[in-house]
Design an enzyme around this catalytic site. Structure first.
Site, PDB file in Angstrom:
ATOM      1  N   PRO A  86       0.790  -1.245   0.000  1.00  0.00           N
ATOM      2  CA  PRO A  86       0.000   0.000   0.000  1.00  0.00           C
ATOM      3  C   PRO A  86       0.820   1.293   0.000  1.00  0.00           C
ATOM      4  CG  PRO A  86       0.036  -0.935   2.204  1.00  0.00           C
ATOM      5  CD  PRO A  86       0.780  -1.901   1.318  1.00  0.00           C
ATOM      6  N   ALA A  89       4.007   1.937   2.096  1.00  0.00           N
ATOM      7  CA  ALA A  89       4.799   2.299   3.283  1.00  0.00           C
ATOM      8  C   ALA A  89       6.289   2.482   2.953  1.00  0.00           C
ATOM      9  CB  ALA A  89       4.614   1.245   4.368  1.00  0.00           C
ATOM     10  N   ASP A 130       3.014  -1.398  -8.720  1.00  0.00           N
ATOM     11  CA  ASP A 130       2.351  -2.582  -8.144  1.00  0.00           C
ATOM     12  C   ASP A 130       1.277  -3.112  -9.090  1.00  0.00           C
ATOM     13  OD1 ASP A 130       2.407  -3.648  -4.926  1.00  0.00           O
ATOM     14  OD2 ASP A 130       0.778  -4.408  -6.191  1.00  0.00           O
ATOM     15  N   ASP A 134       2.770  -4.687 -13.996  1.00  0.00           N
ATOM     16  CA  ASP A 134       3.619  -5.822 -13.640  1.00  0.00           C
ATOM     17  C   ASP A 134       5.074  -5.384 -13.826  1.00  0.00           C
ATOM     18  OD1 ASP A 134       5.049  -8.167 -13.491  1.00  0.00           O
ATOM     19  OD2 ASP A 134       3.610  -9.334 -14.672  1.00  0.00           O
ATOM     20  N   ASP A 170      10.042  -5.186  -2.288  1.00  0.00           N
ATOM     21  CA  ASP A 170       9.419  -5.932  -1.190  1.00  0.00           C
ATOM     22  C   ASP A 170       8.323  -6.810  -1.792  1.00  0.00           C
ATOM     23  OD1 ASP A 170       9.101  -6.529   1.548  1.00  0.00           O
ATOM     24  OD2 ASP A 170       7.520  -5.040   1.775  1.00  0.00           O
ATOM     25  N   LYS A 193      13.487  -8.572  -1.369  1.00  0.00           N
ATOM     26  CA  LYS A 193      13.001  -9.609  -0.439  1.00  0.00           C
ATOM     27  C   LYS A 193      12.982 -10.955  -1.146  1.00  0.00           C
ATOM     28  CE  LYS A 193       8.507  -9.770   0.774  1.00  0.00           C
ATOM     29  NZ  LYS A 193       7.438  -9.165   1.590  1.00  0.00           N
TER      30      LYS A 193
HETATM   31  N1  SAM Z   1       6.568  -2.618   0.619  1.00  0.00           N
HETATM   32  C1  SAM Z   1       5.116  -2.467   0.594  1.00  0.00           C
HETATM   33  C2  SAM Z   1       4.748  -1.425   1.635  1.00  0.00           C
HETATM   34  O1  SAM Z   1       5.602  -1.129   2.488  1.00  0.00           O
HETATM   35  O2  SAM Z   1       3.643  -0.882   1.596  1.00  0.00           O
HETATM   36  C3  SAM Z   1       4.430  -3.796   0.851  1.00  0.00           C
HETATM   37  C4  SAM Z   1       4.606  -4.742  -0.319  1.00  0.00           C
HETATM   38  S1  SAM Z   1       3.619  -6.217  -0.278  1.00  0.00           S
HETATM   39  C5  SAM Z   1       4.450  -7.191   0.915  1.00  0.00           C
HETATM   40  C6  SAM Z   1       4.020  -7.029  -1.793  1.00  0.00           C
HETATM   41  C7  SAM Z   1       3.406  -6.411  -3.048  1.00  0.00           C
HETATM   42  O3  SAM Z   1       4.031  -6.943  -4.224  1.00  0.00           O
HETATM   43  C8  SAM Z   1       1.911  -6.680  -3.208  1.00  0.00           C
HETATM   44  O4  SAM Z   1       1.200  -5.472  -3.133  1.00  0.00           O
HETATM   45  C9  SAM Z   1       1.811  -7.307  -4.610  1.00  0.00           C
HETATM   46  O5  SAM Z   1       0.680  -6.877  -5.336  1.00  0.00           O
HETATM   47  C10 SAM Z   1       3.092  -6.825  -5.258  1.00  0.00           C
HETATM   48  N2  SAM Z   1       3.519  -7.595  -6.453  1.00  0.00           N
HETATM   49  C11 SAM Z   1       3.592  -8.944  -6.571  1.00  0.00           C
HETATM   50  N3  SAM Z   1       3.988  -9.276  -7.807  1.00  0.00           N
HETATM   51  C12 SAM Z   1       4.189  -8.121  -8.498  1.00  0.00           C
HETATM   52  C13 SAM Z   1       4.589  -7.817  -9.834  1.00  0.00           C
HETATM   53  N4  SAM Z   1       4.886  -8.793 -10.721  1.00  0.00           N
HETATM   54  N5  SAM Z   1       4.661  -6.514 -10.211  1.00  0.00           N
HETATM   55  C14 SAM Z   1       4.359  -5.538  -9.319  1.00  0.00           C
HETATM   56  N6  SAM Z   1       3.986  -5.772  -8.052  1.00  0.00           N
HETATM   57  C15 SAM Z   1       3.888  -7.040  -7.639  1.00  0.00           C
END
Ligand code: SAM
Length: 190
Positions: free
Chosen positions: A33, A35, A62, A79, A104, A144
Protein backbone atom coordinates in the site's frame (compact mmCIF):
# COMPACT_ATOMS: atom_id res chain seq x y z
CA UNK A 1 1.47 7.30 10.14
CA UNK A 2 2.87 4.53 7.96
CA UNK A 3 0.49 2.68 5.68
CA UNK A 4 1.92 -0.70 6.70
CA UNK A 5 4.24 -2.18 9.32
CA UNK A 6 6.69 -3.19 6.60
CA UNK A 7 8.02 0.39 6.81
CA UNK A 8 9.92 -0.63 9.95
CA UNK A 9 11.88 -3.26 8.06
CA UNK A 10 13.10 -0.70 5.56
CA UNK A 11 13.83 1.83 8.31
CA UNK A 12 15.91 -0.77 10.11
CA UNK A 13 17.88 -1.64 6.96
CA UNK A 14 18.30 2.09 6.26
CA UNK A 15 19.57 2.73 9.76
CA UNK A 16 22.41 0.34 9.11
CA UNK A 17 23.18 0.69 5.40
CA UNK A 18 21.92 4.15 4.34
CA UNK A 19 21.00 3.43 0.75
CA UNK A 20 18.63 6.34 0.37
CA UNK A 21 20.04 9.85 0.30
CA UNK A 22 18.63 13.23 -0.70
CA UNK A 23 18.62 13.62 -4.47
CA UNK A 24 18.52 9.92 -5.39
CA UNK A 25 16.05 8.31 -7.81
CA UNK A 26 14.31 5.22 -6.44
CA UNK A 27 12.15 2.49 -7.98
CA UNK A 28 9.95 0.73 -5.39
CA UNK A 29 8.78 -2.63 -6.80
CA UNK A 30 5.62 -4.10 -5.28
CA UNK A 31 4.92 -0.77 -3.59
CA UNK A 32 1.28 -1.21 -2.41
CA UNK A 33 0.00 0.00 0.00
CA UNK A 34 2.95 2.42 -0.04
CA UNK A 35 4.80 2.30 3.28
CA UNK A 36 8.26 1.75 1.75
CA UNK A 37 7.56 4.61 -0.62
CA UNK A 38 6.68 6.80 2.38
CA UNK A 39 10.12 6.05 3.86
CA UNK A 40 11.82 6.62 0.49
CA UNK A 41 10.03 9.97 -0.08
CA UNK A 42 11.38 11.27 3.23
CA UNK A 43 14.91 9.98 2.70
CA UNK A 44 15.44 11.18 -0.86
CA UNK A 45 13.64 14.48 -0.19
CA UNK A 46 11.32 14.03 -3.18
CA UNK A 47 8.78 16.54 -1.87
CA UNK A 48 11.55 19.12 -1.54
CA UNK A 49 10.62 19.48 2.14
CA UNK A 50 14.27 20.29 2.81
CA UNK A 51 15.03 23.03 0.26
CA UNK A 52 18.68 23.04 1.34
CA UNK A 53 19.12 19.42 0.17
CA UNK A 54 18.99 17.81 -3.27
CA UNK A 55 15.55 16.66 -4.36
CA UNK A 56 15.17 13.03 -5.41
CA UNK A 57 12.28 11.06 -6.87
CA UNK A 58 10.35 7.89 -6.05
CA UNK A 59 8.50 5.64 -8.50
CA UNK A 60 6.29 2.92 -7.03
CA UNK A 61 4.92 0.02 -9.08
CA UNK A 62 2.35 -2.58 -8.14
CA UNK A 63 -0.13 -5.01 -9.68
CA UNK A 64 -2.62 -3.46 -7.27
CA UNK A 65 -3.87 0.08 -6.95
CA UNK A 66 -1.68 2.35 -4.80
CA UNK A 67 -3.34 5.39 -3.21
CA UNK A 68 -1.59 8.68 -4.11
CA UNK A 69 1.28 9.91 -1.94
CA UNK A 70 2.88 13.31 -2.12
CA UNK A 71 6.41 13.05 -3.48
CA UNK A 72 5.83 9.66 -5.13
CA UNK A 73 4.84 8.81 -8.68
CA UNK A 74 2.87 5.57 -8.63
CA UNK A 75 2.28 3.22 -11.53
CA UNK A 76 -0.64 1.13 -10.30
CA UNK A 77 -1.90 -2.02 -12.01
CA UNK A 78 1.46 -2.70 -13.62
CA UNK A 79 3.62 -5.82 -13.64
CA UNK A 80 7.23 -4.96 -12.85
CA UNK A 81 8.43 -8.03 -14.76
CA UNK A 82 6.91 -6.68 -17.98
CA UNK A 83 9.14 -4.89 -20.56
CA UNK A 84 6.29 -2.38 -21.10
CA UNK A 85 6.64 -1.27 -17.46
CA UNK A 86 10.42 -0.98 -17.89
CA UNK A 87 9.91 1.28 -20.92
CA UNK A 88 7.43 3.42 -19.03
CA UNK A 89 9.89 3.87 -16.16
CA UNK A 90 12.69 4.72 -18.54
CA UNK A 91 10.61 7.61 -19.90
CA UNK A 92 9.84 8.92 -16.43
CA UNK A 93 13.22 8.62 -14.70
CA UNK A 94 15.49 11.65 -14.76
CA UNK A 95 18.30 10.84 -17.22
CA UNK A 96 16.55 7.47 -17.66
CA UNK A 97 18.40 6.00 -14.66
CA UNK A 98 17.59 4.99 -11.09
CA UNK A 99 20.12 4.98 -8.23
CA UNK A 100 18.30 2.42 -6.10
CA UNK A 101 15.85 -0.41 -6.81
CA UNK A 102 13.83 -1.57 -3.81
CA UNK A 103 11.69 -4.69 -3.93
CA UNK A 104 9.42 -5.93 -1.19
CA UNK A 105 7.45 -7.82 -3.84
CA UNK A 106 5.87 -11.13 -3.10
CA UNK A 107 3.57 -13.42 -5.08
CA UNK A 108 0.29 -14.47 -3.49
CA UNK A 109 1.50 -17.28 -1.27
CA UNK A 110 0.05 -20.73 -2.06
CA UNK A 111 1.28 -22.10 1.26
CA UNK A 112 3.45 -24.58 -0.62
CA UNK A 113 6.76 -23.37 0.68
CA UNK A 114 9.04 -24.55 -2.15
CA UNK A 115 6.66 -23.31 -4.83
CA UNK A 116 6.30 -19.90 -3.21
CA UNK A 117 10.06 -19.72 -2.83
CA UNK A 118 10.64 -20.55 -6.50
CA UNK A 119 8.11 -18.00 -7.71
CA UNK A 120 9.63 -15.22 -5.63
CA UNK A 121 13.17 -16.11 -6.76
CA UNK A 122 11.99 -15.86 -10.40
CA UNK A 123 10.52 -12.45 -9.70
CA UNK A 124 13.78 -11.33 -8.09
CA UNK A 125 15.79 -12.64 -11.05
CA UNK A 126 13.63 -10.53 -13.34
CA UNK A 127 14.77 -7.49 -11.33
CA UNK A 128 18.22 -8.12 -12.78
CA UNK A 129 16.78 -7.37 -16.24
CA UNK A 130 15.24 -4.20 -14.85
CA UNK A 131 18.63 -3.27 -13.36
CA UNK A 132 20.41 -3.93 -16.67
CA UNK A 133 18.09 -1.40 -18.33
CA UNK A 134 17.55 1.22 -15.65
CA UNK A 135 20.07 1.06 -12.80
CA UNK A 136 23.05 3.36 -13.01
CA UNK A 137 26.52 1.88 -12.58
CA UNK A 138 27.35 1.93 -8.86
CA UNK A 139 23.65 1.72 -7.94
CA UNK A 140 22.07 -0.68 -5.44
CA UNK A 141 19.26 -3.21 -5.22
CA UNK A 142 17.44 -4.42 -2.12
CA UNK A 143 15.10 -7.37 -2.64
CA UNK A 144 13.00 -9.61 -0.44
CA UNK A 145 13.13 -13.36 -0.95
CA UNK A 146 11.96 -16.46 0.84
CA UNK A 147 14.80 -18.80 1.65
CA UNK A 148 14.96 -22.19 -0.08
CA UNK A 149 16.70 -24.44 -2.56
CA UNK A 150 17.16 -21.75 -5.24
CA UNK A 151 18.55 -19.06 -2.93
CA UNK A 152 22.06 -19.76 -4.22
CA UNK A 153 20.91 -19.14 -7.82
CA UNK A 154 19.63 -15.73 -6.87
CA UNK A 155 22.78 -14.94 -4.95
CA UNK A 156 24.92 -16.01 -7.93
CA UNK A 157 22.91 -13.82 -10.29
CA UNK A 158 23.28 -10.83 -8.00
CA UNK A 159 26.98 -11.50 -7.47
CA UNK A 160 27.58 -11.43 -11.22
CA UNK A 161 25.96 -8.02 -11.47
CA UNK A 162 27.01 -6.36 -8.20
CA UNK A 163 30.34 -6.03 -6.40
CA UNK A 164 28.93 -6.66 -2.95
CA UNK A 165 25.98 -8.89 -1.95
CA UNK A 166 24.81 -9.34 1.63
CA UNK A 167 21.94 -11.22 3.26
CA UNK A 168 19.90 -9.10 5.65
CA UNK A 169 17.30 -10.28 8.18
CA UNK A 170 15.58 -7.31 9.79
CA UNK A 171 14.44 -7.84 13.39
CA UNK A 172 11.10 -6.37 12.35
CA UNK A 173 10.53 -9.51 10.19
CA UNK A 174 8.62 -12.15 12.10
CA UNK A 175 11.10 -14.66 13.50
CA UNK A 176 9.32 -17.71 12.15
CA UNK A 177 9.07 -16.38 8.62
CA UNK A 178 11.60 -17.49 6.00
CA UNK A 179 11.72 -13.92 4.76
CA UNK A 180 15.15 -12.45 4.05
CA UNK A 181 16.54 -9.62 1.96
CA UNK A 182 19.50 -9.46 -0.38
CA UNK A 183 21.27 -6.15 -0.38
CA UNK A 184 23.33 -5.86 -3.56
CA UNK A 185 25.60 -2.83 -3.86
CA UNK A 186 27.81 -1.29 -6.51
CA UNK A 187 26.16 -2.36 -9.74
CA UNK A 188 28.53 -3.14 -12.57
CA UNK A 189 26.79 -2.48 -15.81
CA UNK A 190 27.61 -4.95 -18.58
N1 SAM B 1 6.57 -2.62 0.62
C1 SAM B 1 5.12 -2.47 0.59
C2 SAM B 1 4.75 -1.43 1.63
O1 SAM B 1 5.60 -1.13 2.49
O2 SAM B 1 3.64 -0.88 1.60
C3 SAM B 1 4.43 -3.80 0.85
C4 SAM B 1 4.61 -4.74 -0.32
S1 SAM B 1 3.62 -6.22 -0.28
C5 SAM B 1 4.45 -7.19 0.92
C6 SAM B 1 4.02 -7.03 -1.79
C7 SAM B 1 3.41 -6.41 -3.05
O3 SAM B 1 4.03 -6.94 -4.22
C8 SAM B 1 1.91 -6.68 -3.21
O4 SAM B 1 1.20 -5.47 -3.13
C9 SAM B 1 1.81 -7.31 -4.61
O5 SAM B 1 0.68 -6.88 -5.34
C10 SAM B 1 3.09 -6.83 -5.26
N2 SAM B 1 3.52 -7.59 -6.45
C11 SAM B 1 3.59 -8.94 -6.57
N3 SAM B 1 3.99 -9.28 -7.81
C12 SAM B 1 4.19 -8.12 -8.50
C13 SAM B 1 4.59 -7.82 -9.83
N4 SAM B 1 4.89 -8.79 -10.72
N5 SAM B 1 4.66 -6.51 -10.21
C14 SAM B 1 4.36 -5.54 -9.32
N6 SAM B 1 3.99 -5.77 -8.05
C15 SAM B 1 3.89 -7.04 -7.64
Amino acid sequence: HFRCRSAFKLLEIEEKYRLLKPGLSVIDCGAAPGAWSQVAVQRVNSTGERPDLARGCVFGIDLLHIAPLQGAHFLSNRDITSPATHAELQELLPQAYADVILSDMAPNATGLRELDHERLVCMCLSLLELAEKLLRPGGSLLCKFWDGALTHKLREGLTRAFQDVKTVKPKASRKESAELYFLARTFRKT
